[in-house]
Design an enzyme around this catalytic site. Sequence first.
Site, PDB file in Angstrom:
ATOM      1  N   ARG B 222     -38.154  44.932 -23.088  1.00  0.00           N
ATOM      2  CA  ARG B 222     -39.045  43.813 -23.365  1.00  0.00           C
ATOM      3  C   ARG B 222     -39.474  43.842 -24.825  1.00  0.00           C
ATOM      4  O   ARG B 222     -39.692  44.919 -25.398  1.00  0.00           O
ATOM      5  CB  ARG B 222     -40.301  43.886 -22.475  1.00  0.00           C
ATOM      6  CG  ARG B 222     -40.070  43.498 -21.020  1.00  0.00           C
ATOM      7  CD  ARG B 222     -39.830  41.992 -20.855  1.00  0.00           C
ATOM      8  NE  ARG B 222     -39.662  41.597 -19.456  1.00  0.00           N
ATOM      9  CZ  ARG B 222     -38.477  41.462 -18.837  1.00  0.00           C
ATOM     10  NH1 ARG B 222     -37.359  41.701 -19.503  1.00  0.00           N
ATOM     11  NH2 ARG B 222     -38.426  41.076 -17.581  1.00  0.00           N
ATOM     12  N   HIS B 270     -31.397  37.700 -25.580  1.00  0.00           N
ATOM     13  CA  HIS B 270     -31.732  38.178 -24.232  1.00  0.00           C
ATOM     14  C   HIS B 270     -30.554  37.961 -23.272  1.00  0.00           C
ATOM     15  O   HIS B 270     -30.667  37.238 -22.268  1.00  0.00           O
ATOM     16  CB  HIS B 270     -33.001  37.475 -23.707  1.00  0.00           C
ATOM     17  CG  HIS B 270     -33.703  38.281 -22.638  1.00  0.00           C
ATOM     18  ND1 HIS B 270     -35.065  38.306 -22.494  1.00  0.00           N
ATOM     19  CD2 HIS B 270     -33.216  39.117 -21.684  1.00  0.00           C
ATOM     20  CE1 HIS B 270     -35.391  39.097 -21.483  1.00  0.00           C
ATOM     21  NE2 HIS B 270     -34.288  39.600 -20.985  1.00  0.00           N
TER      22      HIS B 270
END
Lengths: 307, 307
Positions: B222, B270
């Site tokens: 993250r 991502h």
Amino acid sequence: MIKITFCCTGTEPAPWLAGLRAALPQAQVELWQPGTTPADYAVVWAPPQQFFDEQPKLKGIFNIGAGVDALLRLRLPPQAAVVRLEDAGMAVQMAEYVSQAVIRNFRDLETYAADARAGHWTYYKPRQRNEFSVGVMGLGVLGARVAQALTHFEFPVNGWSRSSKALGGVRHFVGAAQFHDFLANSRVLVNLLPLTPETVNILNRDTLSRLQPGGYVINVARGAHLVDEDLLELIKSCHLSGATLDVFRTEPLRPEHPFWREPKITLTPHTSARTLRADSIAQIADKIAALGRGEKIAGIVDAARGY
Amino acid sequence: MIKITFCCTGTEPAPWLAGLRAALPQAQVELWQPGTTPADYAVVWAPPQQFFDEQPKLKGIFNIGAGVDALLRLRLPPQAAVVRLEDAGMAVQMAEYVSQAVIRNFRDLETYAADARAGHWTYYKPRQRNEFSVGVMGLGVLGARVAQALTHFEFPVNGWSRSSKALGGVRHFVGAAQFHDFLANSRVLVNLLPLTPETVNILNRDTLSRLQPGGYVINVARGAHLVDEDLLELIKSCHLSGATLDVFRTEPLRPEHPFWREPKITLTPHTSARTLRADSIAQIADKIAALGRGEKIAGIVDAARGY
């Protein structure tokens, strides 16, 4: 006393000589000079013909690389065994080089890299792994290690070799009779063949056209396996999505060669599996010691076969 | 009849609905709309708070990703189990993404790529593999698979996690007491931790400075794990050789963010481990069926722990 002579073009000799002397303290290890006395063993890379002309009593020639195609084009003392490096740290390097090249094609990472340089944040649809077959040509020590690494990432892996081999998780195709079938079942083609009269130009318009659409070529063996113009045409016509090339017909690759300017080609300067000095010296020393004890050693080249 | 509601931001719903209906023919599977009747199970990605406010009788919430940090910040129906995707094709993707990033740093392939774009044929000295330790933070399903892939390439691999794990070929460090030791023994740092109050900002000036010189950071967990400015400073001061980043504090990464313009940072949008629809649907359907039979299922999140 055993005499070993060292003649490796483009290689700094001092650390090799020191390493060989440390590993073989009973031997006399010398850098070759024209006109020195003949040796029992030679450690070579791309030596001149004159080197062998002055070595009438050589028992063994240790090549500090995996490919012996250039060496076998010289006139060698007929009694001398030619010995290739086996693995010596090269197999894991080859596995990592090829794995990253396959992964980057499968995962579109070159496209993502170009996007990042342009400041673009864009997703692409993931490819289906079960439709992304990788074909490995040549299943020697290096090819087998590459195939094993690719099965670890769950790609369907095909292998092609002259004689039958059993490798876990690899669908195996044997000889000329199954070559077209091997190509038609592969999307990515990895070349790890030895260069011989049978394999020169084996990557050409006919063979590369048989790969699945979007095919990708990874050549880590020898430049003379590949017909450069045929690869470029198949990339331009979009049958192939690109190539990763580490070896070339002329090295260094000439500045005017179109490979430099084709964005779908990733090229590196013959660095996929470098000779690692410590591993190589240990292997050569072990083999010279074994020969001295009259034992058989692995890695002796079959000159008729060419590898 | 079991009712399943689907609410996934940024996801085309039709193929998911069709897949869930085919896998669970006894269930009623509907796309969530504000004001529809409450469901038994929810399949979600980044749903609005309103979605949960209208779901008083949910038994299970299936998150179509591995990280539940954003989900746990919402007010959820207290009786509902939160279930993460486990693997579902993500572990092998993560292993390949991280492996290629480690290999490219180890083998200097970004430098070779820049050389190729500039038309330069230059060799760099190979690094010593036994001095190139990779530390993996987080040893869940994804972290364990990544560590296993790296041992396959013969890197020394360190693992760090909150509780003790036994992974073949991995040197294991446990908890806060061994964290600094883990960092000091690692050159490349791979972050696969869950995002919790304990792990937010865990990649900062203090921790990253403890990596071995030439250190490299791979963040695939993250964005909020990493203090962006600290990474940039340590790259500029050359303590770190660079980073591969797939996750960011704000996604998409804002155009003005300096990461876009740092050549030693490789960034992707991502995409390191994408949710694969077929694998995910099969896993969710199996778990709903198991819950219907009163069986226990794996992947239930401990809300207090945060993962």
